[in-house]
Design an enzyme around this catalytic site. Sequence first.
Site, mmCIF file in Angstrom:
data_model
loop_
_atom_site.group_PDB
_atom_site.id
_atom_site.type_symbol
_atom_site.label_atom_id
_atom_site.label_comp_id
_atom_site.label_asym_id
_atom_site.label_seq_id
_atom_site.Cartn_x
_atom_site.Cartn_y
_atom_site.Cartn_z
ATOM 1 N N LYS A 62 7.974 -48.916 52.752
ATOM 2 C CA LYS A 62 8.027 -50.071 51.868
ATOM 3 C C LYS A 62 7.140 -49.827 50.640
ATOM 4 C CE LYS A 62 7.218 -55.087 52.051
ATOM 5 N NZ LYS A 62 6.011 -55.298 51.247
ATOM 6 N N GLY A 91 4.236 -50.214 48.089
ATOM 7 C CA GLY A 91 2.865 -50.700 48.204
ATOM 8 C C GLY A 91 2.110 -50.276 49.444
ATOM 9 N N GLY A 134 1.396 -47.049 50.102
ATOM 10 C CA GLY A 134 0.642 -45.824 49.806
ATOM 11 C C GLY A 134 1.398 -44.538 50.069
ATOM 12 N N THR A 171 3.275 -42.730 47.939
ATOM 13 C CA THR A 171 3.089 -41.753 46.863
ATOM 14 C C THR A 171 1.751 -41.049 47.011
ATOM 15 O OG1 THR A 171 4.444 -43.057 45.348
ATOM 16 C CG2 THR A 171 2.984 -41.427 44.363
ATOM 17 N N THR A 172 0.719 -41.825 47.327
ATOM 18 C CA THR A 172 -0.613 -41.257 47.531
ATOM 19 C C THR A 172 -0.601 -40.289 48.703
ATOM 20 O OG1 THR A 172 -1.604 -43.293 46.693
ATOM 21 C CG2 THR A 172 -3.042 -41.811 47.917
ATOM 22 N N ASP A 175 11.681 -41.980 42.711
ATOM 23 C CA ASP A 175 11.387 -43.412 42.591
ATOM 24 C C ASP A 175 11.415 -43.793 41.112
ATOM 25 O OD1 ASP A 175 10.373 -45.977 42.594
ATOM 26 O OD2 ASP A 175 8.747 -45.548 43.985
#
Length: 312
Positions: free
Chosen positions: A6, A8, A10, A12-13, A37
Amino acid sequence: MIFGGKGGVGKTTAAAAYALALAQASAKEKILIFSTDPAHSLSDSFNEVIGAEKNGIAGHANLDGMEIDPGKWFEELKERYRTWTDELFASLSGGSRMEIKFDREAMRELVELTPPGIDEIAALGTISDLLDLERYQTLVLDTAPTGHLVRFLELPQVALSWIRTFIKLLLKYKDVMHANQVAEELVAMSKSIKKVIALLTDPERCEFVGVAIPERMSLEETVDLAKSLEKLKVPMGKLLINGVVPVNDCKFCQSRRRMQEQVMEEFQVKFRRGVEIFVAPQQPHEITGAKRLQQHFDAFEKVSRKGAKKQR
């Protein structure tokens, strides 16, 4: 390695931290991290501009990055198809005018009504070509949020049907200017999509890493995602639970931690078979730049089935 979840949570981090750690651990292995994305944030994670292509991220010669804009790429392709279609039918003088008019309108509609997400599939196909060229040994994909991701993974067969329909129309005009050229490009795209399907569904070559947070809604969404992935034959092999409150003397933090632990126990029950679960602590700062990304990765801990945390 596909990182998904989902928005938010994290992901990508997590993808950036993993790619960086892999680059540091395997200096001879070439790694590409890329994003499909639309809301690109790889540049934010690494704290340097990635853009269409960036070589030597964070000073590592073996780590490259791409922030792909599939929509822009595919719109340019569609514009070429529109031009070819107009030129094709402008060159025709013989045959049934009614049939030609019908085919022209059909082709125009096909160009305009391309299945949503075919742009990402086609763009991913160009990336898989890099594997065949052995330019990179590992690809790390940061995906769009869950719903968009599932649609993306469901799409290849729809995309192939669209391409087959287009080719059938073009074959009627195979001896006419540009028809063969367009057909050849569509055939190449079809092969590329089939290659993507083979890559995504090969457990020896592809692994999906789910990313979540220790909240019940995230648990439910991750369970739904795992079911969808299983149907698509893209099993989730690992799961990272981000944002776990560290143990400390703060009473509010302790209370929140207990609530999170209850949810994490449910994660273990729901994913008790075939999924390795990792946890990462909540950080008091944004995780940006190479140093903090490395610290984030170092904090990943594997959770045993007895509840004890083990190695990264």
